[in-house]
Design a protein around this motif. Structure first.
Motif, mmCIF file in Angstrom:
data_model
loop_
_atom_site.group_PDB
_atom_site.id
_atom_site.type_symbol
_atom_site.label_atom_id
_atom_site.label_comp_id
_atom_site.label_asym_id
_atom_site.label_seq_id
_atom_site.Cartn_x
_atom_site.Cartn_y
_atom_site.Cartn_z
ATOM 1 N N GLY A 41 0.896 -1.398 0.071
ATOM 2 C CA GLY A 41 -0.249 0.278 -0.160
ATOM 3 C C GLY A 41 0.823 1.170 -0.604
ATOM 4 O O GLY A 41 0.246 2.722 -0.013
ATOM 5 N N ALA A 42 2.390 1.208 -0.280
ATOM 6 C CA ALA A 42 3.143 2.514 0.171
ATOM 7 C C ALA A 42 3.066 3.297 -0.818
ATOM 8 O O ALA A 42 3.536 4.485 -0.842
ATOM 9 N N CYS A 43 3.072 2.703 -2.449
ATOM 10 C CA CYS A 43 2.439 3.720 -3.114
ATOM 11 C C CYS A 43 1.191 4.091 -3.514
ATOM 12 O O CYS A 43 1.605 5.404 -5.197
ATOM 13 N N ALA A 44 -0.231 4.626 -3.392
ATOM 14 C CA ALA A 44 -0.664 4.723 -3.354
ATOM 15 C C ALA A 44 -0.273 6.130 -3.951
ATOM 16 O O ALA A 44 -0.063 7.241 -2.572
ATOM 17 N N VAL A 45 -1.130 7.321 -4.859
ATOM 18 C CA VAL A 45 -1.435 8.362 -4.724
ATOM 19 C C VAL A 45 -2.636 8.770 -5.884
ATOM 20 O O VAL A 45 -3.433 8.177 -5.997
ATOM 21 N N ARG A 46 -2.758 9.983 -6.488
ATOM 22 C CA ARG A 46 -3.818 9.997 -6.934
ATOM 23 C C ARG A 46 -3.410 10.546 -8.092
ATOM 24 O O ARG A 46 -2.811 11.641 -8.604
ATOM 25 N N VAL A 47 -4.830 9.904 -9.112
ATOM 26 C CA VAL A 47 -4.396 10.436 -10.855
ATOM 27 C C VAL A 47 -5.514 10.542 -11.255
ATOM 28 O O VAL A 47 -6.583 10.699 -11.245
ATOM 29 N N ASN A 48 -5.505 11.844 -11.767
ATOM 30 C CA ASN A 48 -6.737 12.829 -12.333
ATOM 31 C C ASN A 48 -7.600 12.691 -11.474
ATOM 32 O O ASN A 48 -9.140 12.650 -11.520
ATOM 33 N N GLY A 49 -7.286 13.017 -9.510
ATOM 34 C CA GLY A 49 -8.050 13.204 -9.149
ATOM 35 C C GLY A 49 -8.382 12.304 -7.729
ATOM 36 O O GLY A 49 -9.395 12.213 -7.532
ATOM 37 N N ASN A 50 -8.344 10.937 -8.509
ATOM 38 C CA ASN A 50 -8.340 9.724 -8.147
ATOM 39 C C ASN A 50 -7.715 8.591 -7.287
ATOM 40 O O ASN A 50 -6.398 8.673 -8.137
ATOM 41 N N ALA A 51 -8.027 8.691 -5.900
ATOM 42 C CA ALA A 51 -6.920 7.559 -5.753
ATOM 43 C C ALA A 51 -6.349 5.992 -6.159
ATOM 44 O O ALA A 51 -7.255 5.701 -6.704
ATOM 45 N N GLU A 52 -5.731 5.330 -6.443
ATOM 46 C CA GLU A 52 -4.985 4.910 -7.269
ATOM 47 C C GLU A 52 -3.787 4.257 -6.588
ATOM 48 O O GLU A 52 -3.078 4.660 -6.163
ATOM 49 N N LEU A 53 -3.657 2.564 -6.210
ATOM 50 C CA LEU A 53 -2.062 1.636 -6.393
ATOM 51 C C LEU A 53 -1.552 1.890 -7.630
ATOM 52 O O LEU A 53 -1.459 1.318 -8.541
ATOM 53 N N SER A 54 -0.739 3.340 -7.591
ATOM 54 C CA SER A 54 0.681 3.187 -8.638
ATOM 55 C C SER A 54 1.048 2.132 -10.007
ATOM 56 O O SER A 54 1.531 2.003 -10.458
ATOM 57 N N CYS A 55 1.274 1.118 -8.474
ATOM 58 C CA CYS A 55 1.694 -0.041 -8.494
ATOM 59 C C CYS A 55 0.778 -1.014 -9.828
ATOM 60 O O CYS A 55 0.931 -2.294 -10.279
ATOM 61 N N GLU A 56 -0.417 -0.723 -9.636
ATOM 62 C CA GLU A 56 -1.236 -1.902 -9.956
ATOM 63 C C GLU A 56 -2.108 -1.110 -11.458
ATOM 64 O O GLU A 56 -2.828 -2.207 -12.373
ATOM 65 N N VAL A 57 -2.188 -0.281 -11.576
ATOM 66 C CA VAL A 57 -2.994 0.689 -12.323
ATOM 67 C C VAL A 57 -2.361 1.018 -13.346
ATOM 68 O O VAL A 57 -0.574 1.445 -14.024
ATOM 69 N N LEU A 58 -2.433 0.521 -14.654
ATOM 70 C CA LEU A 58 -1.935 0.228 -16.371
ATOM 71 C C LEU A 58 -1.844 1.753 -16.515
ATOM 72 O O LEU A 58 -3.105 2.296 -16.562
ATOM 73 N N VAL A 59 -1.049 2.828 -17.397
ATOM 74 C CA VAL A 59 -1.013 3.732 -17.450
ATOM 75 C C VAL A 59 -1.873 3.750 -19.098
ATOM 76 O O VAL A 59 -2.504 4.599 -19.488
ATOM 77 N N GLU A 60 -2.703 2.743 -19.679
ATOM 78 C CA GLU A 60 -2.164 2.345 -20.682
ATOM 79 C C GLU A 60 -4.244 2.475 -20.724
ATOM 80 O O GLU A 60 -4.998 2.647 -21.347
ATOM 81 N N ASP A 61 -4.802 1.774 -18.980
ATOM 82 C CA ASP A 61 -5.866 1.636 -19.258
ATOM 83 C C ASP A 61 -6.322 3.308 -18.377
ATOM 84 O O ASP A 61 -7.694 3.245 -18.658
ATOM 85 N N LEU A 62 -5.629 3.868 -18.002
ATOM 86 C CA LEU A 62 -5.800 5.074 -17.522
ATOM 87 C C LEU A 62 -6.503 6.048 -18.876
ATOM 88 O O LEU A 62 -7.376 7.076 -18.292
ATOM 89 N N LEU A 63 -5.397 6.184 -19.413
ATOM 90 C CA LEU A 63 -5.753 7.098 -20.808
ATOM 91 C C LEU A 63 -6.704 6.936 -21.282
ATOM 92 O O LEU A 63 -7.168 7.436 -22.071
ATOM 93 N N ALA A 64 -7.242 5.402 -21.352
ATOM 94 C CA ALA A 64 -8.341 5.084 -22.303
ATOM 95 C C ALA A 64 -10.043 5.580 -20.952
ATOM 96 O O ALA A 64 -10.986 5.935 -22.414
ATOM 97 N N ARG A 65 -9.723 5.257 -20.195
ATOM 98 C CA ARG A 65 -10.336 5.596 -18.733
ATOM 99 C C ARG A 65 -10.996 7.149 -19.256
ATOM 100 O O ARG A 65 -11.879 7.353 -19.204
ATOM 101 N N TYR A 66 -9.900 8.018 -19.064
ATOM 102 C CA TYR A 66 -10.498 9.646 -18.708
ATOM 103 C C TYR A 66 -9.946 10.227 -20.456
ATOM 104 O O TYR A 66 -9.897 11.646 -20.810
ATOM 105 N N GLN A 67 -9.963 9.257 -21.557
ATOM 106 C CA GLN A 67 -9.975 9.798 -22.915
ATOM 107 C C GLN A 67 -8.470 11.210 -23.196
ATOM 108 O O GLN A 67 -9.326 11.893 -23.575
#
Length: 320
Positions: free
Chosen positions: A57-83
């Motif tokens: 749980g050490a790597c959690a940050v906010r990405v585009n205003g939403n909390a995420e585990l940075s080691c878990e979430v893929l950049v490509e998925d986020l780009l697709a989510r937020y277009q």
């Protein structure tokens, strides 16, 4: 293809945003991207990480205003989510920032102590026999043991954003529910009294903590279970519990809320009298008429059946 990372920086009281260009590779996580920035572009960037496996749980940050585990979430998925082709990364909300994306956990750990986070086993357990527990009883709180203290829940908690002084962090309530639901404990009421003093009934029920929990632990649900437990342990002599009971009684009896009397049932006559100016304004605008008879919903039988079904489902869940 590249991604633009707009990273919020904070050093010695100064705030600014730096933009970095990171090449996207297969399986690139936000943590990988941050590591690329630190190793290739800017060694002064600070962030925390450890296991890289969604465990610590050490790597959690906010990405585009939403909390995420940075080691878990893929950049490509986020780009697709937020277009978009850029991501804004900032530290978790409702924390004191130490530097860049690093936040201070010490005050949060201190707040956990308010729920008395220690299991006191029943007297019939001994060092020889141990603290045996059935799989069914273990399953009642098993998922809450999966909290990794990443801070995502508190980061998005609207009540903490408004005022954290009279309300604990959601993960602290998860810890409390784990202890209250543990059949081996001889002091569940002790934890319940602690969370009542720590603002249990002040939850906004916005569900943000549950929506953002990367482990699917449902902190909002844990808070509701704690509220239910206060009734079972006769710790319901407070405004929050009386308010909940008043709503339940109104819905069960008439299928509608009698808002003209709801405040009296919750806070009593004296405290309600202090709200007289508000009551007069409501009466003046036609939103409240204390002299009118309280109507019964024509669908009261359907509503009563729904209430009964919900109560039955709750009983079956408690048994499972």
């Amino acid at each position: 293809m590249d991604v633009q990372l707009k990273i919020h920086r904070f050093v010695e009281g100064k705030k600014w945003v730096d933009t970095y260009t990171v090449p996207i590779t297969t399986g690139l996580t936000v943590l990988n991207a941050l590591t690329y920035v630190k190793e290739k572009l800017d060694p002064t960037l600070s962030f925390t990480s450890a296991c890289r496996s969604s465990i610590c749980g050490a790597c959690a940050v906010r990405v585009n205003g939403n909390a995420e585990l940075s080691c878990e979430v893929l950049v490509e998925d986020l780009l697709a989510r937020y277009q978009t082709e850029e991501l804004t990364i900032e530290p978790l909300g409702n924390f004191t920032v130490i530097r860049d994306l690093v936040v201070d956990w010490d005050p949060k750990y201190a707040r956990i102590k308010k729920v008395k986070p220690t299991l006191h086993p029943k007297d019939d357990f001994t060092s020889e026999t141990g603290c045996l527990q059935s799989p069914e009883d273990f399953n009642k709180y098993k998922k809450y043991a999966g909290c990794i203290l990443c801070g995502s829940c508190v980061s998005e908690c609207n009540k903490n954003t408004l005022n954290a002084d009279d309300f604990l962090d959601p993960f602290a309530f998860v810890k409390a529910e784990k202890l209250v639901a543990d059949s081996r404990s001889k002091t569940p009421a002790e934890h319940l009294k602690a969370v009542l003093d720590a603002g249990l009934w002040r939850c906004f029920n916005c569900q943000e903590c549950t929506a953002k929990c990367p482990k699917g632990l449902d902190p909002a649900g844990a808070i509701e279970k704690l509220k239910e437990a206060t009734f079972r342990h006769h710790l319901d002599d407070n405004v929050g519990a009386r308010h909940a009971k008043a709503i339940y009684d109104d819905i069960s009896e008439s299928g509608t809320l009698d808002e003209s009397k709801l405040n009296i049932k919750s806070e009593g006559y004296f405290m309600s009298a202090l709200r007289l100016p508000m009551a007069l304004r409501l009466m003046n605008t036609g939103k409240m008429d204390p002299l009118a008879s309280h109507p019964v919903n024509p669908e009261i039988k359907t509503i009563a059946a729904i209430v009964k079904a919900a109560e039955q489902a709750d009983k079956e869940e408690a048994k499972s």
